[in-house]
Design a protein around this motif. Structure first.
Motif, PDB file in Angstrom:
ATOM      1  N   LEU A 154      -5.597   5.309 -14.104  1.00 32.11           N
ATOM      2  CA  LEU A 154      -4.741   6.493 -14.030  1.00 32.11           C
ATOM      3  C   LEU A 154      -3.925   6.668 -15.309  1.00 32.11           C
ATOM      4  CD1 LEU A 154      -3.422   6.314 -10.363  1.00 32.11           C
ATOM      5  CD2 LEU A 154      -4.917   8.035 -11.331  1.00 32.11           C
TER       6      LEU A 154
ATOM      7  N   LEU B   5      -4.747  -3.385  -8.295  1.00 27.32           N
ATOM      8  CA  LEU B   5      -3.752  -2.404  -8.735  1.00 27.32           C
ATOM      9  C   LEU B   5      -3.818  -2.205 -10.240  1.00 27.32           C
ATOM     10  CD1 LEU B   5      -0.551  -3.040  -6.621  1.00 27.32           C
ATOM     11  CD2 LEU B   5      -2.360  -1.386  -6.299  1.00 27.32           C
TER      12      LEU B   5
ATOM     13  N   SER C  69      -1.617  17.831 -18.411  1.00 30.00           N
ATOM     14  CA  SER C  69      -1.796  17.525 -16.994  1.00 30.00           C
ATOM     15  C   SER C  69      -0.820  18.306 -16.124  1.00 30.00           C
ATOM     16  CB  SER C  69      -1.618  16.020 -16.757  1.00 30.00           C
ATOM     17  OG  SER C  69      -0.302  15.644 -17.067  1.00 30.00           O
ATOM     18  N   LEU C  70       0.227  18.886 -16.719  1.00 30.96           N
ATOM     19  CA  LEU C  70       1.194  19.647 -15.932  1.00 30.96           C
ATOM     20  C   LEU C  70       0.682  21.050 -15.612  1.00 30.96           C
ATOM     21  CD1 LEU C  70       4.429  18.628 -17.833  1.00 30.96           C
ATOM     22  CD2 LEU C  70       3.736  17.893 -15.554  1.00 30.96           C
TER      23      LEU C  70
ATOM     24  N   VAL D   5      -6.709   0.158 -10.976  1.00 33.57           N
ATOM     25  CA  VAL D   5      -6.374   1.535 -10.605  1.00 33.57           C
ATOM     26  C   VAL D   5      -5.332   2.104 -11.555  1.00 33.57           C
ATOM     27  CG1 VAL D   5      -5.409   2.969  -8.789  1.00 33.57           C
ATOM     28  CG2 VAL D   5      -6.931   1.101  -8.187  1.00 33.57           C
ATOM     29  N   GLU D   6      -4.319   1.291 -11.822  1.00 30.52           N
ATOM     30  CA  GLU D   6      -3.201   1.734 -12.656  1.00 30.52           C
ATOM     31  C   GLU D   6      -3.677   2.052 -14.078  1.00 30.52           C
ATOM     32  OE1 GLU D   6       0.165   1.388 -11.267  1.00 30.52           O
ATOM     33  OE2 GLU D   6       0.789   2.617 -12.973  1.00 30.52           O
TER      34      GLU D   6
ATOM     35  N   LYS E 126      -2.845  12.059  -7.399  1.00 32.63           N
ATOM     36  CA  LYS E 126      -3.067  12.111  -8.841  1.00 32.63           C
ATOM     37  C   LYS E 126      -4.490  12.546  -9.181  1.00 32.63           C
ATOM     38  CE  LYS E 126       0.799  10.230 -10.742  1.00 32.63           C
ATOM     39  NZ  LYS E 126       1.678  10.609  -9.630  1.00 32.63           N
ATOM     40  N   ILE E 127      -5.424  12.347  -8.248  1.00 38.29           N
ATOM     41  CA  ILE E 127      -6.820  12.694  -8.500  1.00 38.29           C
ATOM     42  C   ILE E 127      -7.305  13.512  -7.315  1.00 38.29           C
ATOM     43  CG2 ILE E 127      -9.157  11.713  -8.570  1.00 38.29           C
ATOM     44  CD1 ILE E 127      -8.044   9.555 -10.397  1.00 38.29           C
TER      45      ILE E 127
ATOM     46  N   HIS F 282       3.204  19.080  -8.918  1.00 38.41           N
ATOM     47  CA  HIS F 282       3.253  17.938  -9.834  1.00 38.41           C
ATOM     48  C   HIS F 282       4.429  17.014  -9.592  1.00 38.41           C
ATOM     49  CE1 HIS F 282      -0.104  19.357 -12.056  1.00 38.41           C
ATOM     50  NE2 HIS F 282       0.443  20.551 -12.079  1.00 38.41           N
TER      51      HIS F 282
ATOM     52  N   TYR G 158      -0.289   7.206  -6.007  1.00 39.51           N
ATOM     53  CA  TYR G 158      -1.622   7.424  -6.571  1.00 39.51           C
ATOM     54  C   TYR G 158      -2.368   8.569  -5.889  1.00 39.51           C
ATOM     55  CZ  TYR G 158      -1.237   2.765  -8.779  1.00 39.51           C
ATOM     56  OH  TYR G 158      -0.856   1.692  -9.514  1.00 39.51           O
TER      57      TYR G 158
ATOM     58  N   PHE H  56       0.814  -1.206   0.000  1.00 40.28           N
ATOM     59  CA  PHE H  56       0.000   0.000   0.000  1.00 40.28           C
ATOM     60  C   PHE H  56       0.851   1.261   0.000  1.00 40.28           C
ATOM     61  CE2 PHE H  56      -3.636  -2.528   1.787  1.00 40.28           C
ATOM     62  CZ  PHE H  56      -4.484  -2.243   0.737  1.00 40.28           C
TER      63      PHE H  56
ATOM     64  N   VAL I  91       2.155   2.420  -3.787  1.00 41.01           N
ATOM     65  CA  VAL I  91       1.002   2.832  -4.590  1.00 41.01           C
ATOM     66  C   VAL I  91       0.253   3.970  -3.904  1.00 41.01           C
ATOM     67  CG1 VAL I  91       0.752   0.676  -5.841  1.00 41.01           C
ATOM     68  CG2 VAL I  91      -0.425   0.948  -3.677  1.00 41.01           C
TER      69      VAL I  91
ATOM     70  N   PHE J 234      -4.845  -8.565  -5.096  1.00 41.53           N
ATOM     71  CA  PHE J 234      -4.166  -7.291  -4.931  1.00 41.53           C
ATOM     72  C   PHE J 234      -3.717  -6.720  -6.273  1.00 41.53           C
ATOM     73  CE2 PHE J 234      -1.619  -4.074  -3.104  1.00 41.53           C
ATOM     74  CZ  PHE J 234      -2.011  -3.976  -1.781  1.00 41.53           C
TER      75      PHE J 234
ATOM     76  N   LYS K 108      -6.131   7.866 -18.139  1.00 44.12           N
ATOM     77  CA  LYS K 108      -6.517   9.251 -17.871  1.00 44.12           C
ATOM     78  C   LYS K 108      -5.377  10.214 -18.219  1.00 44.12           C
ATOM     79  CE  LYS K 108      -7.258  12.164 -13.819  1.00 44.12           C
ATOM     80  NZ  LYS K 108      -8.356  13.103 -14.049  1.00 44.12           N
ATOM     81  N   TYR K 109      -4.166   9.890 -17.700  1.00 45.00           N
ATOM     82  CA  TYR K 109      -3.057  10.820 -17.911  1.00 45.00           C
ATOM     83  C   TYR K 109      -2.502  10.742 -19.324  1.00 45.00           C
ATOM     84  CZ  TYR K 109      -2.994  12.755 -13.309  1.00 45.00           C
ATOM     85  OH  TYR K 109      -3.335  13.461 -12.197  1.00 45.00           O
TER      86      TYR K 109
ATOM     87  N   TRP L 254      -6.751   6.518   0.004  1.00 38.47           N
ATOM     88  CA  TRP L 254      -5.319   6.208  -0.020  1.00 38.47           C
ATOM     89  C   TRP L 254      -4.637   6.637   1.270  1.00 38.47           C
ATOM     90  CZ3 TRP L 254      -3.896   2.544  -2.911  1.00 38.47           C
ATOM     91  CH2 TRP L 254      -4.510   2.328  -4.146  1.00 38.47           C
TER      92      TRP L 254
ATOM     93  N   TRP M 182     -11.210   9.724  -2.995  1.00 39.28           N
ATOM     94  CA  TRP M 182     -10.021   9.039  -3.508  1.00 39.28           C
ATOM     95  C   TRP M 182      -8.846   9.262  -2.569  1.00 39.28           C
ATOM     96  CZ3 TRP M 182      -8.376   6.106  -7.739  1.00 39.28           C
ATOM     97  CH2 TRP M 182      -7.005   6.135  -8.022  1.00 39.28           C
TER      98      TRP M 182
END
Lengths: 380, 346
Positions: B308, B301, B319-320, B304-305, A110-111, A377, A107, A100, A103, B297, B311-312, A120, A116
């Motif tokens: 993300l 992941l 995104s910057l 989620v990965e 990021k949002i 960022h 993570y 955990f 990640v 697990f 999305k990015y 985390w 969210w």
């Protein structure tokens, strides 16, 4: 070779202990910061500050843990095999909890959705709390002895279960470990953060330090008067290579205090643990963060050394068949392996300490909410 | 080293594919061309490294683990040197031959032994060697049992010293008879059969890995070529190929991993420790727990990965929030010439 086999064996007991202390002192405050995250940060900006107090260094600190595992594999292969098979479920939970952390750090920000981020944050809490608890529970079970034996071909059989590991004494040890790392994390955050976060960290450090003192004294009282320790009755020469079952071992209440009678100076170790924790609480109250952190590190070393010296020369006693118990004399690698690795450590450890010190020097200074806004960022 | 370079290829392919996506969508092209260039150059170099180092691994395997090589190449029988390379075919373990084989003469001998006169030992001859070693291993096991029982005679020690190199082969019999020394000829024959992994999975995994590797080499070479010739934009087929090839290095790595791990069976340590004797005494319940944990697990992941990543990747450099990229420009700004160009024109 400079040393005989027996001396090398003792030196490696020291090295493994040093690696554990190294992990506790560095990786320990990451675990602590993870546990404190939901409580010290009252809003998103504050939580990002708490995360980024350890953000730049937690991965490096984690390598102490990997190194300790690697050293165990290389220097004490039998302990490695017995512990990793015997504590299988516990170590798997430890591993999943540790997952955990990378990640969670990566993570989380990021949002922007608060649900969210909060999810985390609690994942990072679990990533600190579960490992801290399991380290302590494992140590507690080592002090009690664990049920395994070797057959005549040195095949290991472990008869315990995961739930048997969760006995009251082991849970007490787990809470000691949680208190240690919370204290240490809180001391570190005092150095790296300021304002309200540092103030809350100081209060957390005081509470954790005092809890540590109480729990540690209670555990000491139980070990001294109620736990059946182990004692080697006879074994082949310390400088020879032999298998665990070649020795004879008895169990007796109070055997874990033999070493304090034999080497009176070691009685200082539990005192150092208590004094370090009290000093950490006092320095947190006086708002001297660096002193609080150093005191906390000393307390951690004191607690770990107290456990190690109580059990010396045992590493992993067997409650099922005491003769199968693993000690630093019989669970070790060959003389040649220990000799080669001795020189690796002698050369590499100072190098590691030097560059780690340099990294912390470069990264010195406090993290503020303004820093987090500026590097939105690149920071966690 | 082979796997490290394969990791670089995976990363390069990812960057190349996402950059190709921006080029296909014709947005942030300046940014995308630069990352495309880095990925193409680094990816080409890494792919070449993977191939050279892979050839080196194959050569080493031919020396130390001959049976792995024989299984990969479906060499059921030793051929006169230099052996031919079976490009594709249908390996048949029962009949000990490869049907519909397309063979290129000499090539395998040259690659595997780097000489024109050394033979590549086939599975049939390897099995004969293993049968001898298994019988030696039985004697070594017997000698060890005598030593353990307290026989201190120089004869017992000499017997063990002479044959101890084959003890591991004797242990292959443990699966069929716990005593090892009382193995019947049938049991020995079964153990001999165990020493060779199934050929078809090895043969095909290896070919898929190499095929994907060559395809990646083609993509990186073509990307590099058109980039240098500044004719990348019209090659929409290449950009699409690059985008859809993002998973290929992962697949190639999985096939390679399979070849390495399945190919070393039945050994954990080749010639010393059989796999079935190196397992711990953990209960299957414990292992189900950890396996379910890992699967659960990593599935979580993965979800989620991917969320993300997609999305990015879609958002790209916008995104910057630096204000310079596609999604941060208003419609008119996006269509207007770049400010720098505009100022030089005026």
């Amino acid at each position: 070779m400079l040393f005989d086999y027996a001396t090398l064996k003792v030196i490696w007991w020291g090295f493994v202990g040093a690696l554990m202390i190294g992990f506790a002192v560095t990786g320990g405050f990451d675990l602590g910061a993870g546990m404190l995250l939901p409580f010290l940060g009252r809003n998103d900006a504050e939580r990002r500050v708490v995360i980024n107090t350890v953000g730049a260094t937690w991965e490096g600190n984690q390598t102490w843990f990997i190194t300790a595992g690697g050293a165990l594999f290389a220097a004490w292969p039998l302990v490695y095999a017995a512990a990793f098979s015997g504590f299988y479920i516990a170590l798997m939970l430890l591993l999943f909890a540790l997952f955990f952390r990378p990640v969670g750090f990566d993570y989380r920000s990021k949002i922007a959705d608060p649900r969210w981020r909060s999810t985390w944050d609690w994942a990072l809490f679990a990533g600190g709390f579960v490992p801290a608890l399991i380290f302590g529970v494992a140590f507690g079970n080592l002090l009690l002895g664990v049920p395994f034996r070797y057959d005549d071909t040195m095949r290991l059989t472990y008869t315990g279960s995961f739930f048997a590991l969760l006995n009251p004494f082991a849970i007490l040890s787990g809470l000691i470990s949680v208190a240690m790392f919370v204290m240490h994390g809180a001391a570190f955050i005092q150095i790296k953060a300021d304002g309200a976060i540092a103030g809350r960290a100081a209060r957390a450090a005081i509470v954790a330090a005092l809890a540590l003192c109480v729990l540690f004294l209670l555990a000491g009282f139980i070990v001294n008067g109620h736990v059946e320790g182990y004692r080697v009755v006879s074994m082949p020469g310390a400088s020879t290579a032999f298998v665990p079952t070649d020795k004879t071992v008895v169990q007796a209440v109070g055997a874990w205090t033999d070493n304090y009678a034999r080497w009176p100076l070691t009685r200082l170790l539990p005192l150092i643990a208590i004094a370090g924790a009290l000093q950490c609480a006092w320095m947190s109250r006086m708002r001297v963060p660096l002193a609080a952190f150093i005191s906390s590190a000393i307390a951690l070393a004191g607690v770990i050394l107290t456990a190690g010296v109580s059990m010396f020369p045992f590493v992993m006693p067997s409650s099922l068949d005491p003769a199968s118990s693993l000690t630093l004399w019989d669970a070790v690698a060959s003389r040649k392996s220990l000799g080669i690795m001795f020189w690796v450590v002698i050369v590499m450890l100072p190098v590691i300490l030097l560059y780690t010190g340099w990294v912390y020097r470069v990264l010195r200074g406090k993290i503020t909410e303004a820093d987090v806004r500026l590097d939105e960022h690149t920071l966690y | 080293m082979h796997t490290v370079a394969a990791g670089y290829v995976t990363a390069s392919m990812f960057v190349l594919g996402i950059s190709a996506y921006y080029l296909l969508k014709a947005r942030d092209t300046g940014f995308a061309l630069r990352s495309f260039a880095v990925a193409a150059g680094f990816g080409l170099a890494s792919t070449l490294c993977v191939i050279v180092l892979g050839d080196e691994s194959g050569y080493t395997a031919g020396e130390v683990n001959k049976v792995k090589l024989a299984a990969i190449e479906a060499e059921y029988h030793t051929e006169p040197a230099p052996a031919g390379l079976t490009l594709v075919g249908m390996p048949d373990d029962k009949a000990q031959r490869t049907d519909y084989a397309v063979k290129i003469p000499w090539v395998l001998g040259l690659i595997a032994t780097r000489s024109a006169d050394e033979p590549v030992t086939g599975i049939d001859d390897l099995k004969k060697q293993f049968a001898v070693r298994i019988r030696n291993g039985m004697q070594a096991y017997a000698a060890l049992a005598r030593l353990k029982a307290g026989d201190q005679s120089p004869q017992a020690k000499a017997d063990f010293e002479r044959l101890k190199g084959d003890l591991g082969y004797g242990l292959l019999l443990k699966k069929y008879t716990p005593n090892v020394v009382d193995a019947t000829p049938e049991q020995i024959a079964m153990a001999v059969n165990d020493t060779v992994p199934k050929v078809a999975p090895m043969f095909w995994s290896f070919r898929l890995m190499v095929g994907l590797g060559l395809l990646l080499l083609f993509i990186f070479s073509a990307s590099f070529y058109f980039l240098v010739r500044k004719r990348l934009a019209p090659q929409r087929w290449l950009l699409k190929l690059a985008l859809w090839s993002i998973p290929l290095p992962w697949l190639a790595a999985e096939f390679g991993w399979f070849v390495a791990e399945y190919g070393r069976q039945p050994w954990t340590i080749a010639g010393v420790l059989p796999t079935n004797l190196s397992a711990s005494t953990l209960s299957s319940g414990n292992l189900y727990f950890s396996l379910a944990g890992f699967v659960g697990f990593y599935t979580l992941l993965l979800v989620v990965e991917m969320f993300l990543m997609v999305k990015y990747a879609r958002l790209g450099p916008s995104s910057l929030h630096s204000g310079r990229y596609h999604f941060e420009q208003t419609q008119t700004q996006a269509q207007a010439p770049l400010p720098a160009l505009a100022s030089t024109q005026s």
